[in-house]
Design a protein around this motif. Structure first.
Motif, short mmCIF file in Angstrom:
data_model
loop_
_atom_site.label_atom_id
_atom_site.label_comp_id
_atom_site.label_asym_id
_atom_site.label_seq_id
_atom_site.Cartn_x
_atom_site.Cartn_y
_atom_site.Cartn_z
N ASN A 210 -47.59 6.33 20.25
CA ASN A 210 -48.04 6.60 19.10
C ASN A 210 -47.30 6.80 18.29
O ASN A 210 -46.74 7.68 17.97
CB ASN A 210 -47.93 8.38 19.73
N PRO A 211 -46.83 5.44 17.49
CA PRO A 211 -45.51 5.40 16.82
C PRO A 211 -45.95 6.51 15.37
O PRO A 211 -47.65 6.43 15.09
CB PRO A 211 -45.82 3.88 16.33
N LEU B 153 -40.35 -0.62 14.16
CA LEU B 153 -39.87 0.49 15.47
C LEU B 153 -40.14 -1.24 16.58
O LEU B 153 -41.29 -1.72 15.71
CB LEU B 153 -40.37 1.09 15.68
N HIS C 256 -39.16 13.20 15.60
CA HIS C 256 -40.74 12.66 16.79
C HIS C 256 -40.76 12.07 17.94
O HIS C 256 -39.56 11.81 17.91
CB HIS C 256 -41.24 11.23 15.70
N LEU D 208 -45.95 0.83 22.23
CA LEU D 208 -45.67 2.11 21.34
C LEU D 208 -46.80 2.78 21.46
O LEU D 208 -48.18 2.81 20.39
CB LEU D 208 -45.00 2.16 20.38
N LEU E 171 -35.42 0.24 22.47
CA LEU E 171 -36.37 1.19 21.76
C LEU E 171 -35.20 0.24 20.30
O LEU E 171 -33.44 1.34 20.50
CB LEU E 171 -35.96 2.21 21.60
N LEU F 69 -43.63 1.86 10.16
CA LEU F 69 -42.60 3.28 9.19
C LEU F 69 -42.47 2.97 8.14
O LEU F 69 -41.99 2.12 7.31
CB LEU F 69 -41.53 3.44 10.04
N LEU G 33 -42.11 10.82 20.60
CA LEU G 33 -42.23 9.00 20.82
C LEU G 33 -42.99 9.37 22.40
O LEU G 33 -41.96 9.09 23.71
CB LEU G 33 -41.59 8.27 20.58
N ALA H 249 -44.04 -1.70 15.25
CA ALA H 249 -45.01 -0.63 14.32
C ALA H 249 -44.25 -0.31 13.41
O ALA H 249 -43.01 -0.09 13.51
CB ALA H 249 -45.13 0.88 15.03
N LEU I 294 -37.68 10.43 18.84
CA LEU I 294 -36.96 9.28 17.53
C LEU I 294 -35.88 10.18 17.31
O LEU I 294 -36.30 11.01 16.35
CB LEU I 294 -38.49 9.21 17.41
N VAL J 121 -43.83 6.29 25.11
CA VAL J 121 -43.56 4.62 25.30
C VAL J 121 -44.31 4.33 26.80
O VAL J 121 -43.58 4.88 27.60
CB VAL J 121 -42.44 4.02 25.03
#
Length: 1599
Positions: free
Chosen positions: A606-607, A689, A615, A604, A631, A713, A617, A711, A664, A619
């Protein structure tokens, strides 16, 4: 006045023109002329224009108006626009609507046809008669005017009015259609920032979509085979291409073939340009010039059908080099820019160049004219300043190379000695030209360079045989930096170690560059510098440092563009692709080990940090076989249950590393508030995530996971989440309801849990004045339910900043506390004790209260953040103090036995002092209250708020303290010399002073360097010496020197008399302010605020005002109240803060009026344009005062009263003299037996003002005055009974009698009795007191207004609502009666009467910046007059705009100011556009104030064709029928103007009305007027011929 006179003369000018036209017409009629004139032809060919044509003809004819258009092909086209009949002696003026053809004025859009290129246009008007046959016409008069054609792409797009179906009409009414707007489409910015390229197969891929505008798309498709485009690219090469060719910018089609345009760089440095033509033919050519290294160059390619022009402009230190080459193809060039994709840099098929790509712009269907002189380096390149770094770094590397060679030679010879290299190096340093540093001066910092030199020497002697490279020194410097950081362990050490990192980076250590970039980006230990951080990251990334590449990718990916970088997913993708292919899990050809071990990978990139909607994302993934990337979202609730939500999945092809872009779509219940459609959810403890590469298992229910990545959140608190905007299908009737204006304007009120109780800085004098705030219940039922539920179990947090000058002088001082409706302290209450500790008090159930003291003390002279967390029964108080980047942290915790009760809507909060407790002496900073949440605490993340940094109070105090210390040493030395009777003896103080100067630590100046300016410091030293020798043994203090400096400043300003002198005198004012003269601080604050003679600096002005206000300077308090009341100079509008300042000076005003001093003068509102008010100004030697004295001696009681009032209060220019005033009071009371004089004499006897106190005698005169029916005497006697005899019954009887006679004092005193429970037979009644205060205030009593404002600030529960805005106006009104303000106004007026315009302007400006409207008017008036050119014209214009505008915003603006503001809006200015709508509004306000010029100017606007709005007509009381009839509206306006009695507008309004009548008469009886005029002209001509002959005969001869 001048513009007003012009306005009055305009009707006569226009009337004169009409008469001239009539005269010309009559002569033409007699002589039989034909004529046609285009009176106001337009300049450009634009739609919707009008044309006025003047024409005459002797016989019936035709007037023809044609348009002639000349094209670039040489052909022309004539179009008939219109024609009309010309009757002899008929109408002579015609207004024509110019209906120019659509193809000339609009862009082609499929309905508007395309046309050839128009070179010029011409309007041709002619008077024609029929010829001898039907095909010919005779032209007897002609006039032409040329029009400038508008370039095609600058023309507007026509808004077609077409008949559409009913269903389409209904569609237009839907919300979707209403919100839909045409997308503005322009040139494509393929790259807006800088991309670091490491000569790898990575680049930026961009695709272009077809135009949404059908006309633009039609033109694009049409020009595919006849291309007309241009693109420009900035490039910086660090090395030429190592392959045969490297990619710059190229276009690849869907078949992976190069197509138009393709721009490559060859190994030799030349440009390879390749284009595609018809029949898929391609051609290419090389540029004759080469792209240089280490220079920013702009490469431009223009294509015009078959011609290709390649040009290059290189700019190095403002030196320009220009190159160009042309090539003409045999076939047309083909370009379909929506086919395939564009690439900037390297790609799958070709490597990129080694260097940096700058901004790139592609003009899709236009070619701009090129001028190399106009080519400028883009702002983003200038800001990054790559050139500056490389130049300074190159010099540093050269010097270090010389050192290394020298040390290596010494090491080989086995001894240390000076070599030729040292001499060469010394010569280089001495002969180096001084220049403005292009980057940092770290290479000039001797201690840090010594470290590099020592390391170079150490390595040279250690590695004698192998030698030492610059890279080795760089690595050693980086290691040394890490060691120093590890030993220090504090942020304060970073600023000292940062130069070592920069030197290491310069010497090729990319790790050092990345670390320095992170420090500048985060602001850890150094000032945040985003551009510098970006530069260092680019340098490291260009050398393939993966951390820096990841850093840049994250910055460019962020939706809101972190720091200064533009958000660009394509650039981020290029950086991330570089990382993916170098990680080892992404290869096109995997190794056998990878094949056997089935290596898969997923990351990931840029989580998100928080669970927010929408957002994007990225991957990165790689798989060995055909697999699936899954995901998921894992949510854990407080109940212990974990829920897995599948978000997305996609297939993974083997051996193909890729980056997937995923939107997302988190579940609504996680990211939105519950609203009935979005369901509610349980309380979440964590979110995660998870992305995984999976393969099918042995059965259908199992999957094999070969790689995963997770990641965490952070769940967003429920009430901070947004409300979802649903797209629902709703019923037809609801759809119709949504179309109503009421529904469209209705929006849900946004409520936050975070309340900013104070957003700026409050200067507290340590008295009973503070900021009062109340909180309302939530409008949202859910929020209010949760608030009520949490009253007995609070979970909240308070954060506040404070700067304490002196600890509390009482037992307790107010910091921040909460009072209920019974004026009792409730939770939370925070006080400062005498010892400096914090006293925290909370109340619980059954109204029981508990308190505790903190273990720490609040320090003096530092900004400290106090943080109080309330969590059920636990209260945690922490303090973080910051001084010069050093942080000190303290904490105390207390657990109460009882539950804490906190109802934040009960009563009110107070910041600072109040009615029952004094405040802290110092400054209160921003204060935040989190109503239902507790934030995690991190001392490293706590930063001083921006508003505190901007004011820089600490910086001022530090520099000021140094100046005070040096001046104290000087004063002691001079005092010792004075006592010894000598000036030459040196004392130990000289040695101390010399030591202080030598040992002063060099530091960045934190305020101004005024204390370092030697000539101006000499003035302070001279004054200190003069005072020391003058006062001898009595001694001199710093304050005396400050007062002397302020007096000297005023003398210099008086002698100079021009704005240019202010900048030289300002340092003296600042020094005086530092030495405790608050008047100097206020004057300097006004100069910085207004920009008079100095550059405007709002924050500096605010700082100086805060310093003076904290020392209780009345004018500074008034100034700050005005700033926060109006929200000026970028400060937030805060009525509560403005009230705190105004209340302070208002209460002092009430006390000052009871005990006047010579420093105070009665406030008089004198307007400089009012001759009557100016003529009333006098003094003791003036004829008016002498005449009054004569009348008083003759027995005129009114004259005696006037003289006594002038002398007692200092009115009308007379200096106050209480003793002389008392003599006049006594004479009027004893000899003339005047009731007013008896009252005045009795009052001064009662209070002992100007005479010895004599109460029996005072009562005698007061009773005599009361017997004569003088109401104030009743009030005075009642006051005596209440204060001295405590006879409340007699006092109330007199006061009620006086109240019935409208006495303001009586109403006030009755209100006080009700408030204190002293009214006989009645309990305390706050509401009755409020009613009497209201009556007293409305009758003009200052203290009554103050007490009324106090009630309106907090309200009376159930009886009187809070009226904060009205409360501010009352205390402002009371504050503006202060005698110190009156003194400033008197000085200003006296200067004006003495024709000293500069000092008059200066003093009026001091009052104007305090918000006093008459002073603002006078400043604007003086700036308008500018009689002796004391002001720069630009400043005078801006000053006039600003202060007339401020005057019009006051409660009772002067009509003259309204007229002038209207004229300024009508005329416009350099910075302000002409605004007829606002001008009409201002003229309307003037008209409603019975100002004839207001009515007159409105009439002129109507006459010029301006249409007054319906709201203006309603305000003026005119019928809306006037909207359709300008003549009737003008007549009505001018009639209203004439009807104003006692005004001087009768004559101009009558003349204007007469002009309107003539126009109306001409309109109705046009033919009759023209015939009569012709006869009159012929008669007049005959008379003019005869009269001179007769006069000549009647004149006697000279003989």
């Amino acid at each position: 006045m001048e513009s007003s006179m012009k306005t009055q003369c305009e009707p006569w000018i226009s009337l004169q023109r009409i008469y001239i036209c009539l005269l010309c017409l009559s002569v033409q009629m007699v002589l039989g002329f034909n004529q046609v004139i285009l009176l106001d032809p337009p300049v450009k060919a634009l739609p919707g224009q009008r044309l006025v044509v003047f024409y005459t003809c002797n016989d019936p004819a035709t007037v023809q108006l044609d348009l002639v258009v000349y094209f670039d092909t040489g052909s022309s086209r004539t179009l008939e626009l219109t024609h009309w009949r010309c009757d002899p002696y008929g109408k002579t003026l015609k207004t024509v609507e110019l209906n120019l053809p659509d193809w000339l004025v609009y862009q082609a859009d499929g309905i508007v046809p395309d046309s050839q290129w128009a070179l010029s246009c011409m309007l041709d008007a002619a008077v024609t008669y029929p010829g001898f046959d039907d095909t010919e016409e005779v032209v007897t008069a002609q006039d032409v005017a040329y029009l400038e054609p508008i370039p095609f792409f600058d023309r507007p797009v026509k808004q077609h009015e077409l008949c559409i179906a009913w269903s389409m009409q209904m569609l237009k009414l839907t919300q979707h259609f209403l919100k839909k707007q045409c997308h503005f489409e322009q040139e494509a910015h393929l790259l807006s920032s800088i991309f670091a390229s490491s000569e790898e197969n990575f680049g930026i891929s961009k695709t272009l979509a077809p135009y949404k505008n059908k006309a633009l798309e039609y033109l694009r498709v049409k020009t595919i085979s006849s291309s007309r485009f241009m693109f420009s690219l900035w490039i910086w090469l660090t090395g030429h291409c190592q392959e045969k060719m490297c990619g710059l910018f190229y276009h690849i089609d869907s078949n992976d073939d190069y197509t138009t345009p393709t721009l490559l760089l060859t190994k030799s440095g030349r440009l390879h340009i390749q284009m595609s033509g018809e029949s898929e033919e391609s051609f290419a050519f090389l540029s004759p010039f080469k792209v240089p290294l280490s220079e920013w160059c702009q490469i431009s390619v223009k294509v015009l059908r078959t011609k290709v022009t390649v040009s290059m402009v290189c700019i190095d230190e403002e030196q320009r080099k220009d190159y160009s080459a042309d090539y003409i193809s045999k076939n047309n060039i083909l370009l379909d820019d929506t086919e395939g994709y564009f690439v900037v840099g390297g790609s799958k098929f070709i490597k990129g160049v080694e260097g940096y790509y700058g901004p790139m712009v592609y003009h899709r269907n236009r070619v701009l004219p090129r001028s190399t002189s106009e080519v400028v380096v883009p702002d983003v390149i200038r800001a990054v300043n790559l050139t500056g770094w490389l130049h300074t770094c190159r010099a540093f590397r050269l010097e270090m190379s010389v050192k290394i060679r020298g040390y290596s030679l010494q090491a080989n010879q086995g001894e240390e000695f000076d070599t030729c290299f040292d001499a060469f190096h010394e010569m280089m340093v001495k002969n180096r030209l001084t220049s403005k540093p292009l980057f940092e001066l770290w290479e000039e910092t001797v201690p840090h360079r010594r470290q590099a030199v020592k390391l170079a020497k150490h390595l040279a002697f250690k590695h004698v045989e192998r030698g030492v490279s610059l890279g080795a020194v760089g690595r050693a410097l980086y290691s040394l930096s890490l060691q120093k950081l590890g030993r220090g362990g504090r942020t304060g050490d970073i600023s000292r170690i940062l130069p070592l990192l920069l030197q290491a980076g310069c010497l090729a250590d990319n790790r050092a560059l990345h670390m320095a970039s992170v420090l500048y980006s985060s602001g850890l230990g150094v000032k945040k510098q985003p551009y510098k951080s970006w530069l260092l990251a680019l340098l490291a990334a260009q050398k393939d440092d993966l951390s820096a590449v990841m850093h840049l990718g994250q910055w460019h990916l962020h939706h809101q563009a972190l720091h200064v970088l533009p958000a660009d997913p394509a650039v981020a993708h290029a950086y991330y692709a570089n990382i993916v292919k170098q990680k080892g899990f992404g290869h096109h050809n995997p190794t056998p080990e990878q094949m056997v071990l089935a290596l898969d990978g997923v990351i990931l990139l840029n989580p998100p940090v928080k669970a927010l909607p929408h957002h994007i994302l990225y991957v990165s993934y790689f798989c060995n076989g055909h697999a699936t990337v899954q995901l998921d979202l894992l949510v854990t609730f407080e109940t212990g249950i974990t829920d897995i939500v599948q978000l997305n999945h996609w297939s993974c092809n083997p051996y193909d590393p890729q980056i997937e872009v995923v939107r997302l779509n988190l579940p609504d219940w996680l990211v939105y508030q519950a609203d009935g459609i979005v369901p509610d959810s349980q309380w979440m403890t964590s979110c995660m995530l998870e992305v995984a590469v999976t393969y099918p298992g042995f059965d259908d229910t199992e999957e094999l996971v070969t790689a995963d990545n997770v990641a965490t959140l952070e769940p967003v608190p429920y009430f901070e989440r947004p409300v979802k905007q649903h797209e629902l299908c709703i019923a037809w009737n609801m759809q119709m309801l949504r179309l109503t204006q009421h529904f469209l304007k209705k929006q849900c009120h946004f409520e936050q849990e975070t309340v900013r109780l104070l957003s700026s800085v409050f200067a507290s004098t340590g008295e009973n004045f503070g900021i009062t705030k109340t909180l309302d219940p939530y409008s949202n039922e859910v929020l209010e339910y949760l608030r009520m539920k949490a009253i007995s179990s609070p979970r909240c947090m308070f954060s506040m900043w404070i700067f304490v000058n002196r600890h509390c002088q009482e037992k307790l001082c107010g910091f921040f506390y909460h009072l209920d409706s019974h004026r009792s302290y409730i939770s939370p209450s925070l006080f400062l004790t005498k010892s400096g500790q914090l006293h925290i008090q909370m109340n619980g159930e059954s109204k029981q209260s508990s308190a505790f003291l903190t273990s720490f003390k609040v320090p003096l002279g530092e900004w400290c953040q106090i943080r109080m967390v309330v969590l059920f029964k636990r209260v945690t108080v922490s303090m973080l103090c910051m001084d010069e980047e050093q942080r000190t942290d303290y904490s105390s915790e207390y657990i109460f036995r009882h539950n804490i009760i906190l109802n934040d809507t009960e009563g009110y909060f107070v910041i600072g002092g109040g009615k029952y407790v004094k405040g802290v002496e110092g400054y209160y900073g921003p204060m935040v209250y989190h109503r239902n949440r507790v934030l995690p605490r991190s001392t490293t993340e706590a930063v001083i708020p921006d508003v505190i940094r901007a004011v820089n109070l600490t910086g001022w105090l530090h520099t000021c303290q140094a100046l005070r210390l040096e001046m104290s040493v000087k004063i002691r030395r001079y005092s010792l010399q004075a006592n010894q009777g000598t000036e030459s003896s040196k004392t130990c103080y000289d040695a101390v002073h010399k030591w202080l100067v030598q040992k002063r630590q060099p530091s960045k100046p934190q305020c101004e360097l005024w204390e370092e300016t030697i000539p101006r410091r000499r003035q302070a030293a001279k004054l200190a010496k003069l005072l020391a020798f003058k006062h001898g043994k009595r001694g001199v203090n710093l304050a005396a020197v400050g007062r002397a400096l302020y007096s000297l400043s005023l003398q210099k300003l008086g002698r100079g008399g021009r704005t240019g002198d202010i900048s030289r005198i300002l340092p003296l004012l600042l020094q005086a302010g530092c030495l405790s003269d608050n008047r100097a601080l206020h004057m300097a604050s006004v100069l910085y605020s207004s920009g008079l003679g100095v550059k405007k600096q709002p924050y500096k002005s605010w700082l100086l005002a805060l310093l003076a206000a904290q020392k209780d300077d009345r004018l500074a308090l008034l100034h700050l109240g005005h700033l926060h009341h109006q929200g000026l100079h970028g400060l937030p509008t805060d009525p509560a803060l403005a009230y705190a300042y105004y209340e302070n000076i208002a209460k002092q005003t009430a006390l000052d009026r009871q005990d006047p001093t010579p420093e105070q003068t009665y406030v008089e509102a004198v307007h400089l344009n009012n001759e009557e008010e100016l003529n009333l100004q006098t003094d003791k030697d003036h004829h008016i005062f002498q005449w009054l004295k004569l009348q008083a001696h003759r027995g005129a009681a009114e004259a005696e009263q006037a003289i006594g009032r002038m002398l007692f209060w200092g009115q009308q220019g007379v200096s106050p003299n209480m003793q002389e005033a008392v003599r006049h009071y006594e004479r009027g009371a004893v000899q003339l037996e005047d009731s007013v004089s008896m009252y005045d004499y009795g009052i001064v006897l009662l209070q002992g003002q100007g005479v010895k106190k004599n109460i029996p005698k005072a009562l005698t005169f007061l009773k005599k005055a009361m017997d004569k029916g003088f109401v104030p005497a009743m009030n005075a006697l009642a006051w005596y009974y209440e204060q001295h005899e405590q006879n409340y019954e007699q006092a109330v009887k007199l006061w009620e009698q006086a109240d019935r006679l409208n006495s303001p004092d009586a109403a006030l005193n009755l209100g006080v009795l009700y408030s204190q429970g002293l009214y006989p037979g009645k309990a305390v009644d706050k509401f009755m007191a409020y009613k009497y205060y209201l009556k007293s205030a409305e009758r003009g009593h200052i203290r009554g207004g103050i007490l009324l404002a106090e009630i309106w600030t907090t309200g009376i529960p159930g009886r009187v609502k809070r009226r904060q805005a009205d409360a501010v106006l009352w205390v402002k009104w009371a504050a503006e009666h202060n005698g110190y303000l009156g003194t400033i106004l008197r000085k200003a007026l006296d200067s004006y009467l003495k024709s000293d315009m500069f000092n008059s302007l200066l003093y009026y400006m001091m009052a104007a910046e305090c918000g006093y409207a008459p002073a603002q008017f006078n400043v604007a008036y003086l700036c308008e007059q500018n009689t002796v050119d004391i002001l720069d014209p630009g400043f005078a214009s801006g000053c006039m705009w600003r202060y007339y505008n401020l005057t019009t915003q006051s409660l009772n603006p002067d009509p003259y100011a309204l007229i002038k503001m209207g004229d300024l809006l009508y005329e416009g200015g350099a910075d302000v556009h002409k605004d007829l709508f606002s001008a009409a509004e201002v003229y309307t306000l003037a008209a409603l104030r019975q100002e004839p010029l207001g009515w007159y100017n409105l009439g002129l606007l109507v006459a010029e064709g301006y249409r007054l709005s319906l709201s203006v007509l309603i305000k003026l009381g005119l019928s809306e029928l006037y909207l359709e009839d300008n003549i009737s509206l003008q007549s009505s306006l001018y009639e209203r103007c004439r009807e104003l009695e006692g005004k001087d507008g009768y004559l101009p309004c009558s003349l204007a009305l007469y002009s309107v009548y003539i126009q109306s008469f001409q309109k109705d009886y046009n033919t009759a007027i023209k015939v009569s005029t012709a006869v009159a002209v012929l008669t007049a001509s005959t008379i003019f011929l005869i009269v001179p002959i007769v006069l000549r005969r009647a004149m006697p001869s000279l003989d």
